[in-house]
Design an enzyme around this catalytic site. Structure first.
Site, mmCIF file in Angstrom:
data_model
loop_
_atom_site.group_PDB
_atom_site.id
_atom_site.type_symbol
_atom_site.label_atom_id
_atom_site.label_comp_id
_atom_site.label_asym_id
_atom_site.label_seq_id
_atom_site.Cartn_x
_atom_site.Cartn_y
_atom_site.Cartn_z
ATOM 1 N N CYS A 54 -28.163 4.170 7.239
ATOM 2 C CA CYS A 54 -28.157 3.926 5.792
ATOM 3 C C CYS A 54 -27.074 2.931 5.393
ATOM 4 O O CYS A 54 -27.306 2.039 4.579
ATOM 5 C CB CYS A 54 -27.907 5.227 5.028
ATOM 6 S SG CYS A 54 -28.937 6.609 5.487
ATOM 7 N N ASP A 55 -25.881 3.097 5.960
ATOM 8 C CA ASP A 55 -24.711 2.399 5.431
ATOM 9 C C ASP A 55 -24.056 1.427 6.401
ATOM 10 O O ASP A 55 -23.098 0.736 6.024
ATOM 11 C CB ASP A 55 -23.663 3.428 4.987
ATOM 12 C CG ASP A 55 -24.188 4.335 3.881
ATOM 13 O OD1 ASP A 55 -25.020 3.868 3.093
ATOM 14 O OD2 ASP A 55 -23.772 5.504 3.820
ATOM 15 N N CYS A 103 -24.433 8.673 7.484
ATOM 16 C CA CYS A 103 -25.686 8.064 7.937
ATOM 17 C C CYS A 103 -25.436 6.612 8.319
ATOM 18 O O CYS A 103 -25.277 5.755 7.443
ATOM 19 C CB CYS A 103 -26.747 8.161 6.833
ATOM 20 S SG CYS A 103 -28.326 7.401 7.270
#
Length: 318
Positions: A142-143, A139
């Site tokens: 997300c990261d 993701c």
């Protein structure tokens, strides 16, 4: 799986992501005795999304906030939602009732909506599981922020990989796209943007063989898919990351044999979200659909709950 005096639910919704939670809301509005079960976290994969700008009416939100609003709305309407894993689904052809196996026992329902979503497909290189969430991610939104100023490798050649690679250029000093074939499968406009980006390098006919290191990866090995040659690159530990975007795996194994699955494993439904088994419906990313977004999953959930209510002879949304 259950006794003769066991309570029979009108509807059990398997999965508590946007599709399942929306189905729970609509089931309540149709006065169904329904239960929604989620095995990991309400919101599903959506809670991993840190920035959502395409959900109508809620600009600049995030997956957790949106998912929690959906769960709260369902609960406020009186929907029964709980954490519990479903390990099996069967249907009695004589009674038409479904039995659902869980570690806590079993459930019986007149109708079922499968809304289990889909999970990222693994690339399959050595060290992938070992470094998951510690150097390997699925993701970018997300990261990506954790790789500010670092090098990242992106695995995949389709639209998702290309779009995520472009997103990662906001953070990384260099984005290396690893493509196992000799061409990209991404849309022409996205592929052109990648090729024109000064931060992006594309390595065709290449696969990652392994990651190695200590707590975080410090070396990465590649195979040239044309010559078979293996090369290894070494860096300071934690100075690079790998993002994998090679498709998704639908959580459809529970209904294998009850529903038709396409070659990729997605559940085949009609426009009412109905499968080939009467009383069994599917909604969201687990079903075959041309678009997988939070908004389409929510729409699927509404249709599936309405269809389940109609199947059960209950009032439906007009």
């Amino acid at each position: 799986m259950g006794s003769n005096n066991q309570q029979v639910k009108d509807l059990v919704i398997v999965g508590g992501g946007p599709a399942g939670l929306t189905a729970a809301i609509y089931a309540q509005r149709s006065l169904l005795d329904a239960l929604t079960l989620e095995q990991e976290a309400f919101g599903g994969q959506a809670i991993l999304t840190t920035e959502i700008d395409n959900y109508p009416g809620l600009p600049h939100t995030d997956g957790y906030t949106l998912s929690e609003a959906m769960r709260s709305q369902a609960a406020d309407l009186g929907a029964e939602v709980r954490m519990e894993q479903v390990t099996g689904i069967a249907r009695n052809d004589e009674s038409g009732l479904f039995t659902l196996a869980t570690p806590e026992g079993g459930l019986v329902a007149r109708a079922v909506i499968l809304a289990g979503g889909a999970t990222p497909r693994r690339a399959g290189f050595d060290g992938e599981e070992r470094f998951a969430s510690h150097g390997v991610s699925y993701c970018a939104t997300c990261d990506g922020m954790f790789y500010r100023g670092k090098r990242v490798y992106v695995v995949g050649g389709g639209n998702s990989a290309a779009e995520e690679a472009l997103f990662l250029t906001r953070f990384a000093c260099e984005v290396v796209l690893i493509v196992r074939k000799d061409h990209l499968r991404a849309q022409a406009a996205v592929a052109r943007e990648l090729e024109e980006s000064e931060k992006v390098t594309i390595r065709y006919l290449t696969s990652i063989v392994s990651l190695d290191g200590g707590e975080l990866p410090s070396s990465i090995s590649f195979r040239n898919n044309e010559t078979g040659e293996i090369t290894t690159e070494r860096y300071d530990e934690g100075s690079f990351g790998v993002f994998v975007f090679v498709g998704r795996v639908p959580s459809s194994q529970l209904v294998d044999g009850l529903a038709e699955l396409d070659p990729a494993g997605y559940v085949v439904t009609d426009e009412r979200m109905a499968t080939r088994t009467p009383g069994l419906f599917a909604a969201g990313d687990v079903r075959r659909t041309p678009l997988r977004q939070i908004v389409t999953a929510a729409a699927d959930g509404a249709v599936a709950a309405n269809s389940a209510a109609a199947y059960l002879g209950r009032p439906v949304e007009g």
